[in-house]
Design a protein around this motif. Structure first.
Motif, PDB file in Angstrom:
ATOM      1  N   ASP A 251      61.323  73.975  91.283  1.00 13.36           N
ATOM      2  CA  ASP A 251      62.768  73.733  91.333  1.00 13.36           C
ATOM      3  C   ASP A 251      63.375  74.402  92.562  1.00 13.36           C
ATOM      4  OD1 ASP A 251      62.554  72.283  88.994  1.00 13.36           O
ATOM      5  OD2 ASP A 251      63.431  73.842  87.711  1.00 13.36           O
ATOM      6  N   TYR A 252      62.916  75.631  92.842  1.00 15.90           N
ATOM      7  CA  TYR A 252      63.417  76.356  94.011  1.00 15.90           C
ATOM      8  C   TYR A 252      63.017  75.635  95.300  1.00 15.90           C
ATOM      9  CZ  TYR A 252      64.433  79.925  97.407  1.00 15.90           C
ATOM     10  OH  TYR A 252      64.929  80.576  98.499  1.00 15.90           O
ATOM     11  N   LEU A 253      61.728  75.338  95.437  1.00 15.20           N
ATOM     12  CA  LEU A 253      61.250  74.710  96.669  1.00 15.20           C
ATOM     13  C   LEU A 253      61.913  73.363  96.918  1.00 15.20           C
ATOM     14  CD1 LEU A 253      57.429  75.502  96.500  1.00 15.20           C
ATOM     15  CD2 LEU A 253      59.139  76.558  98.012  1.00 15.20           C
ATOM     16  N   SER A 254      62.072  72.566  95.867  1.00 11.72           N
ATOM     17  CA  SER A 254      62.622  71.225  96.056  1.00 11.72           C
ATOM     18  C   SER A 254      64.138  71.241  96.256  1.00 11.72           C
ATOM     19  CB  SER A 254      62.215  70.300  94.913  1.00 11.72           C
ATOM     20  OG  SER A 254      62.663  70.797  93.682  1.00 11.72           O
ATOM     21  N   SER A 255      64.801  72.332  95.888  1.00 13.01           N
ATOM     22  CA  SER A 255      66.254  72.408  96.104  1.00 13.01           C
ATOM     23  C   SER A 255      66.607  73.198  97.367  1.00 13.01           C
ATOM     24  CB  SER A 255      66.952  73.010  94.883  1.00 13.01           C
ATOM     25  OG  SER A 255      66.561  74.352  94.699  1.00 13.01           O
ATOM     26  N   HIS A 256      65.606  73.785  98.021  1.00  7.60           N
ATOM     27  CA  HIS A 256      65.845  74.554  99.248  1.00  7.60           C
ATOM     28  C   HIS A 256      65.043  74.009 100.427  1.00  7.60           C
ATOM     29  CE1 HIS A 256      67.384  77.391  96.256  1.00  7.60           C
ATOM     30  NE2 HIS A 256      68.100  77.897  97.242  1.00  7.60           N
ATOM     31  N   GLY A 257      64.733  72.732 100.374  1.00  9.03           N
ATOM     32  CA  GLY A 257      63.983  72.113 101.464  1.00  9.03           C
ATOM     33  C   GLY A 257      63.249  70.886 100.970  1.00  9.03           C
ATOM     34  N   ASP A 258      62.158  70.566 101.650  1.00 10.83           N
ATOM     35  CA  ASP A 258      61.346  69.401 101.323  1.00 10.83           C
ATOM     36  C   ASP A 258      60.031  69.873 100.719  1.00 10.83           C
ATOM     37  OD1 ASP A 258      63.055  67.315 102.473  1.00 10.83           O
ATOM     38  OD2 ASP A 258      62.586  68.281 104.382  1.00 10.83           O
ATOM     39  N   CYS A 259      59.724  69.355  99.539  1.00  8.01           N
ATOM     40  CA  CYS A 259      58.515  69.753  98.822  1.00  8.01           C
ATOM     41  C   CYS A 259      57.716  68.491  98.497  1.00  8.01           C
ATOM     42  CB  CYS A 259      58.893  70.502  97.544  1.00  8.01           C
ATOM     43  SG  CYS A 259      57.484  71.119  96.602  1.00  8.01           S
ATOM     44  N   TYR A 260      56.423  68.541  98.811  1.00  7.07           N
ATOM     45  CA  TYR A 260      55.556  67.381  98.637  1.00  7.07           C
ATOM     46  C   TYR A 260      54.278  67.766  97.910  1.00  7.07           C
ATOM     47  CZ  TYR A 260      58.245  65.381 102.523  1.00  7.07           C
ATOM     48  OH  TYR A 260      59.250  64.907 103.339  1.00  7.07           O
ATOM     49  N   TYR A 261      53.750  66.798  97.168  1.00  4.66           N
ATOM     50  CA  TYR A 261      52.373  66.899  96.700  1.00  4.66           C
ATOM     51  C   TYR A 261      51.482  66.376  97.811  1.00  4.66           C
ATOM     52  CZ  TYR A 261      53.774  67.617  91.825  1.00  4.66           C
ATOM     53  OH  TYR A 261      54.299  68.116  90.678  1.00  4.66           O
ATOM     54  N   ILE A 262      50.287  66.936  97.904  1.00  2.00           N
ATOM     55  CA  ILE A 262      49.287  66.482  98.857  1.00  2.00           C
ATOM     56  C   ILE A 262      48.345  65.541  98.105  1.00  2.00           C
ATOM     57  CG2 ILE A 262      47.388  67.176 100.357  1.00  2.00           C
ATOM     58  CD1 ILE A 262      48.777  70.018 100.400  1.00  2.00           C
ATOM     59  N   GLU A 263      48.277  64.299  98.573  1.00  2.62           N
ATOM     60  CA  GLU A 263      47.357  63.337  97.976  1.00  2.62           C
ATOM     61  C   GLU A 263      46.229  63.078  98.966  1.00  2.62           C
ATOM     62  OE1 GLU A 263      48.743  59.681  95.815  1.00  2.62           O
ATOM     63  OE2 GLU A 263      47.490  58.723  97.348  1.00  2.62           O
ATOM     64  N   TYR A 264      45.012  63.380  98.525  1.00  2.49           N
ATOM     65  CA  TYR A 264      43.827  63.203  99.361  1.00  2.49           C
ATOM     66  C   TYR A 264      42.907  62.198  98.684  1.00  2.49           C
ATOM     67  CZ  TYR A 264      39.521  64.408 101.867  1.00  2.49           C
ATOM     68  OH  TYR A 264      38.386  64.355 102.619  1.00  2.49           O
ATOM     69  N   LYS A 265      42.674  61.090  99.361  1.00  5.57           N
ATOM     70  CA  LYS A 265      41.818  60.018  98.817  1.00  5.57           C
ATOM     71  C   LYS A 265      42.226  59.650  97.393  1.00  5.57           C
ATOM     72  CE  LYS A 265      37.811  61.121 101.687  1.00  5.57           C
ATOM     73  NZ  LYS A 265      36.389  61.475 101.717  1.00  5.57           N
ATOM     74  N   GLY A 266      43.538  59.560  97.148  1.00  6.97           N
ATOM     75  CA  GLY A 266      44.056  59.115  95.856  1.00  6.97           C
ATOM     76  C   GLY A 266      44.198  60.185  94.792  1.00  6.97           C
ATOM     77  N   THR A 267      43.858  61.439  95.100  1.00  5.84           N
ATOM     78  CA  THR A 267      43.934  62.530  94.127  1.00  5.84           C
ATOM     79  C   THR A 267      44.918  63.581  94.611  1.00  5.84           C
ATOM     80  OG1 THR A 267      41.625  62.194  93.521  1.00  5.84           O
ATOM     81  CG2 THR A 267      42.585  64.320  92.948  1.00  5.84           C
ATOM     82  N   LEU A 268      45.785  64.062  93.715  1.00  7.26           N
ATOM     83  CA  LEU A 268      46.684  65.157  94.070  1.00  7.26           C
ATOM     84  C   LEU A 268      45.864  66.445  94.118  1.00  7.26           C
ATOM     85  CD1 LEU A 268      49.883  64.376  91.955  1.00  7.26           C
ATOM     86  CD2 LEU A 268      49.380  63.759  94.320  1.00  7.26           C
ATOM     87  N   VAL A 269      45.938  67.147  95.269  1.00  7.71           N
ATOM     88  CA  VAL A 269      45.084  68.316  95.474  1.00  7.71           C
ATOM     89  C   VAL A 269      45.869  69.576  95.841  1.00  7.71           C
ATOM     90  CG1 VAL A 269      43.110  66.892  96.131  1.00  7.71           C
ATOM     91  CG2 VAL A 269      44.634  67.805  97.920  1.00  7.71           C
ATOM     92  N   GLY A 270      47.191  69.473  95.913  1.00  8.17           N
ATOM     93  CA  GLY A 270      47.979  70.649  96.257  1.00  8.17           C
ATOM     94  C   GLY A 270      49.408  70.269  96.578  1.00  8.17           C
ATOM     95  N   ASP A 271      50.111  71.238  97.173  1.00  7.70           N
ATOM     96  CA  ASP A 271      51.491  70.981  97.559  1.00  7.70           C
ATOM     97  C   ASP A 271      51.790  71.676  98.874  1.00  7.70           C
ATOM     98  OD1 ASP A 271      52.745  73.721  97.004  1.00  7.70           O
ATOM     99  OD2 ASP A 271      52.024  73.241  95.005  1.00  7.70           O
ATOM    100  N   VAL A 272      52.809  71.166  99.551  1.00 11.35           N
ATOM    101  CA  VAL A 272      53.256  71.747 100.808  1.00 11.35           C
ATOM    102  C   VAL A 272      54.776  71.609 100.854  1.00 11.35           C
ATOM    103  CG1 VAL A 272      52.930  69.587 102.124  1.00 11.35           C
ATOM    104  CG2 VAL A 272      52.872  71.811 103.319  1.00 11.35           C
ATOM    105  N   SER A 273      55.419  72.625 101.417  1.00  4.85           N
ATOM    106  CA  SER A 273      56.870  72.569 101.498  1.00  4.85           C
ATOM    107  C   SER A 273      57.341  73.118 102.835  1.00  4.85           C
ATOM    108  CB  SER A 273      57.514  73.355 100.354  1.00  4.85           C
ATOM    109  OG  SER A 273      57.127  74.711 100.415  1.00  4.85           O
ATOM    110  N   LEU A 274      58.481  72.597 103.268  1.00  7.11           N
ATOM    111  CA  LEU A 274      59.196  73.113 104.427  1.00  7.11           C
ATOM    112  C   LEU A 274      60.593  73.433 103.935  1.00  7.11           C
ATOM    113  CD1 LEU A 274      59.415  73.719 107.476  1.00  7.11           C
ATOM    114  CD2 LEU A 274      60.209  71.347 107.763  1.00  7.11           C
TER     115      LEU A 274
END
Length: 147
Positions: free
Chosen positions: A52-75
């Protein structure tokens, strides 16, 4: 915020609540130590508070690698980048490619400098951030200056 295609294997999906995929990453004690210097796993309340914090204070994404969610990254709006890649997918340059994309996003947003907080014991993250051009500016802070 829209999906970001990095390459044929890797894309970033805007954050949405997906406990089934994300909670296991934050229950891995090695990952918790790398990311938050925690010796205890996340529970759902902490996971939700973090996202909630990351997505309301910037851009937050799931990392999808070859069709599988494997992590997250935020700016975050303060130009801080953070990334988590689950243990099974580490050391495959997934994080590096995602951080490079976050640097592109930062440039799109007019950010000249991006920073990352990396614990001194986390050599793996330090090496990855340095490989994409971050420089150590303090004990646990790294900075990237766009050229």
């Amino acid at each position: 915020m829209t999906e970001r295609i990095i390459d044929e294997e890797l894309k970033l999906i805007p954050y949405y609540r997906n406990d089934e995929a994300s909670l296991p990453w934050y229950q891995d004690l090695d990952v918790c130590k790398q990311v938050d210097n925690r010796d205890e796993p996340y529970d759902l309340d902490l996971l939700h508070a973090m996202y909630d914090y990351l997505s309301s204070h910037g851009d937050c994404y799931y990392i999808e690698y070859k069709g599988t969610l494997v992590g997250d990254v935020s700016l975050r709006d303060n130009a801080e980048v953070a990334i988590v890649v689950c243990k099974e997918y580490q050391n495959q340059h997934i994080g590096r490619r995602c951080v490079e994309d976050m640097l592109k996003l930062a440039k799109e947003k007019g950010m000249d400098t991006v920073k990352a907080n990396i614990y001194s014991f986390n050599g793996q993250s330090r090496r990855m951030f340095e490989a994409v051009g971050f420089k150590k500016i303090d004990e646990e802070w790294y900075e990237y200056q766009s050229r």
